[in-house]
Design a protein around this motif. Structure first.
Motif, PDB file in Angstrom:
ATOM      1  N   LEU A  53      -2.696  -8.694   6.404  1.00 17.85           N
ATOM      2  CA  LEU A  53      -1.814  -9.840   6.542  1.00 17.85           C
ATOM      3  C   LEU A  53      -2.467 -11.093   5.997  1.00 17.85           C
ATOM      4  O   LEU A  53      -1.846 -11.871   5.278  1.00 17.85           O
ATOM      5  CB  LEU A  53      -1.425 -10.048   8.011  1.00 17.85           C
ATOM      6  CG  LEU A  53      -0.442  -9.049   8.577  1.00 17.85           C
ATOM      7  CD1 LEU A  53      -0.224  -9.295  10.057  1.00 17.85           C
ATOM      8  CD2 LEU A  53       0.878  -9.139   7.839  1.00 17.85           C
ATOM      9  N   LEU A  54      -3.725 -11.301   6.337  1.00 16.52           N
ATOM     10  CA  LEU A  54      -4.424 -12.465   5.813  1.00 16.52           C
ATOM     11  C   LEU A  54      -4.582 -12.349   4.303  1.00 16.52           C
ATOM     12  O   LEU A  54      -4.550 -13.346   3.592  1.00 16.52           O
ATOM     13  CB  LEU A  54      -5.784 -12.625   6.494  1.00 16.52           C
ATOM     14  CG  LEU A  54      -5.726 -13.013   7.973  1.00 16.52           C
ATOM     15  CD1 LEU A  54      -7.112 -12.964   8.583  1.00 16.52           C
ATOM     16  CD2 LEU A  54      -5.108 -14.375   8.163  1.00 16.52           C
ATOM     17  N   GLY A  55      -4.732 -11.144   3.803  1.00 16.21           N
ATOM     18  CA  GLY A  55      -4.856 -10.931   2.369  1.00 16.21           C
ATOM     19  C   GLY A  55      -3.600 -11.310   1.604  1.00 16.21           C
ATOM     20  O   GLY A  55      -3.663 -11.601   0.401  1.00 16.21           O
ATOM     21  N   LEU A  56      -2.473 -11.336   2.273  1.00 14.17           N
ATOM     22  CA  LEU A  56      -1.236 -11.750   1.616  1.00 14.17           C
ATOM     23  C   LEU A  56      -1.317 -13.184   1.120  1.00 14.17           C
ATOM     24  O   LEU A  56      -0.598 -13.572   0.203  1.00 14.17           O
ATOM     25  CB  LEU A  56      -0.040 -11.598   2.569  1.00 14.17           C
ATOM     26  CG  LEU A  56       0.354 -10.162   2.898  1.00 14.17           C
ATOM     27  CD1 LEU A  56       1.472 -10.144   3.926  1.00 14.17           C
ATOM     28  CD2 LEU A  56       0.783  -9.426   1.651  1.00 14.17           C
TER      29      LEU A  56
ATOM     30  N   ALA B 131      -7.474 -17.387   1.214  1.00 11.93           N
ATOM     31  CA  ALA B 131      -7.553 -16.182   2.044  1.00 11.93           C
ATOM     32  C   ALA B 131      -8.941 -16.047   2.654  1.00 11.93           C
ATOM     33  O   ALA B 131      -9.077 -15.692   3.830  1.00 11.93           O
ATOM     34  CB  ALA B 131      -7.206 -14.943   1.217  1.00 11.93           C
ATOM     35  N   ALA B 132      -9.991 -16.346   1.885  1.00 13.66           N
ATOM     36  CA  ALA B 132     -11.356 -16.280   2.403  1.00 13.66           C
ATOM     37  C   ALA B 132     -11.541 -17.270   3.551  1.00 13.66           C
ATOM     38  O   ALA B 132     -12.189 -16.962   4.551  1.00 13.66           O
ATOM     39  CB  ALA B 132     -12.365 -16.561   1.290  1.00 13.66           C
TER      40      ALA B 132
ATOM     41  N   PRO C 158      -7.652 -20.056  -6.492  1.00 12.38           N
ATOM     42  CA  PRO C 158      -7.408 -20.811  -5.262  1.00 12.38           C
ATOM     43  C   PRO C 158      -6.844 -19.949  -4.129  1.00 12.38           C
ATOM     44  O   PRO C 158      -7.233 -20.101  -2.981  1.00 12.38           O
ATOM     45  CB  PRO C 158      -6.399 -21.882  -5.687  1.00 12.38           C
ATOM     46  CG  PRO C 158      -6.670 -22.079  -7.130  1.00 12.38           C
ATOM     47  CD  PRO C 158      -7.055 -20.719  -7.656  1.00 12.38           C
ATOM     48  N   SER C 159      -5.956 -19.015  -4.448  1.00  8.25           N
ATOM     49  CA  SER C 159      -5.368 -18.183  -3.400  1.00  8.25           C
ATOM     50  C   SER C 159      -6.430 -17.293  -2.745  1.00  8.25           C
ATOM     51  O   SER C 159      -6.372 -17.046  -1.544  1.00  8.25           O
ATOM     52  CB  SER C 159      -4.227 -17.336  -3.956  1.00  8.25           C
ATOM     53  OG  SER C 159      -4.680 -16.533  -5.022  1.00  8.25           O
ATOM     54  N   GLU C 160      -7.410 -16.837  -3.519  1.00  9.84           N
ATOM     55  CA  GLU C 160      -8.489 -16.025  -2.942  1.00  9.84           C
ATOM     56  C   GLU C 160      -9.371 -16.871  -2.027  1.00  9.84           C
ATOM     57  O   GLU C 160      -9.835 -16.404  -0.991  1.00  9.84           O
ATOM     58  CB  GLU C 160      -9.341 -15.407  -4.056  1.00  9.84           C
ATOM     59  CG  GLU C 160      -8.621 -14.337  -4.840  1.00  9.84           C
ATOM     60  CD  GLU C 160      -9.393 -13.884  -6.070  1.00  9.84           C
ATOM     61  OE1 GLU C 160     -10.365 -14.570  -6.463  1.00  9.84           O
ATOM     62  OE2 GLU C 160      -9.022 -12.854  -6.636  1.00  9.84           O
TER      63      GLU C 160
END
Length: 180
Positions: free
Chosen positions: A166-169, A81-82, A76-78
């Motif tokens: 930053l968005l990857g965080l 971020a996507a 879900p976190s990926e």
């Protein structure tokens, strides 16, 4: 005439990429779509109706992209971020989408009008879609954060290649006090 409608909207979008909206001519849109000017007027009523339909289609396409981003990678976190990264990239490339997401309408763009969602409505819709797709029962707070972070990058773009970090965080595991 669904096929004619889509052809007209595609032609209007192409014309808008080439010229500001006030310079877009209905006869040229009709000719580019391969239909008569009367067909264009029958379908949209006039230039304002064509502009509203173009803006509505942009909003619909954005939400379709949101759904695609949310159905991507396994974690879900990926996916969150996507979603944020896709929102930023799409808004940078598409002035109509940027206007929809920020509420800042350049005079060279068609006006949205009554049934067009505003920035707050779009943000809530995206947050709710993300919460339903990713974290049922967990609450929409993290989804809200991702949407607002993405929108902040649309309004005030980051500088340089590190901005994606930053968005990857968003996809990084959440550290709690107990995990330290």
């Amino acid at each position: 005439m669904p096929a004619a409608r889509e052809c007209l909207l595609d032609a209007a979008a192409a014309a808008l990429r080439a010229h500001p909206w006030p310079a877009v001519r209905m006869i040229e849109v009709a000719a580019a779509a391969g239909v008569s000017r009367q067909t264009l007027y029958n379908e949209f009523g006039g230039k304002a109706g064509l502009g509203r339909a173009l803006v509505r289609r942009e909003a619909d396409r954005y939400l379709e992209g949101v759904d695609r981003a949310l159905s991507g990678p396994a974690r879900p976190s990926e996916r969150l971020a996507a979603l944020a990264e896709w929102t930023v990239r799409a808004a940078r490339a598409r002035p109509l989408l940027r206007a929809l997401l920020t509420g800042s309408w350049d005079p060279g763009l068609p006006a949205g009008g009554g049934r067009t969602p505003g920035p707050g409505e779009l943000a809530r819709d995206v947050r709710d879609r993300a919460a339903a797709a990713l974290m049922p029962g967990e609450g929409p707070q993290r989804c809200e954060l991702a949407v607002r972070l993405a929108l902040s990058y649309v309004v005030a773009p980051g500088e340089g290649p590190g901005e994606g970090e930053l968005l990857g965080l968003l996809s990084a595991p959440i550290r709690t006090a107990g995990a330290r």
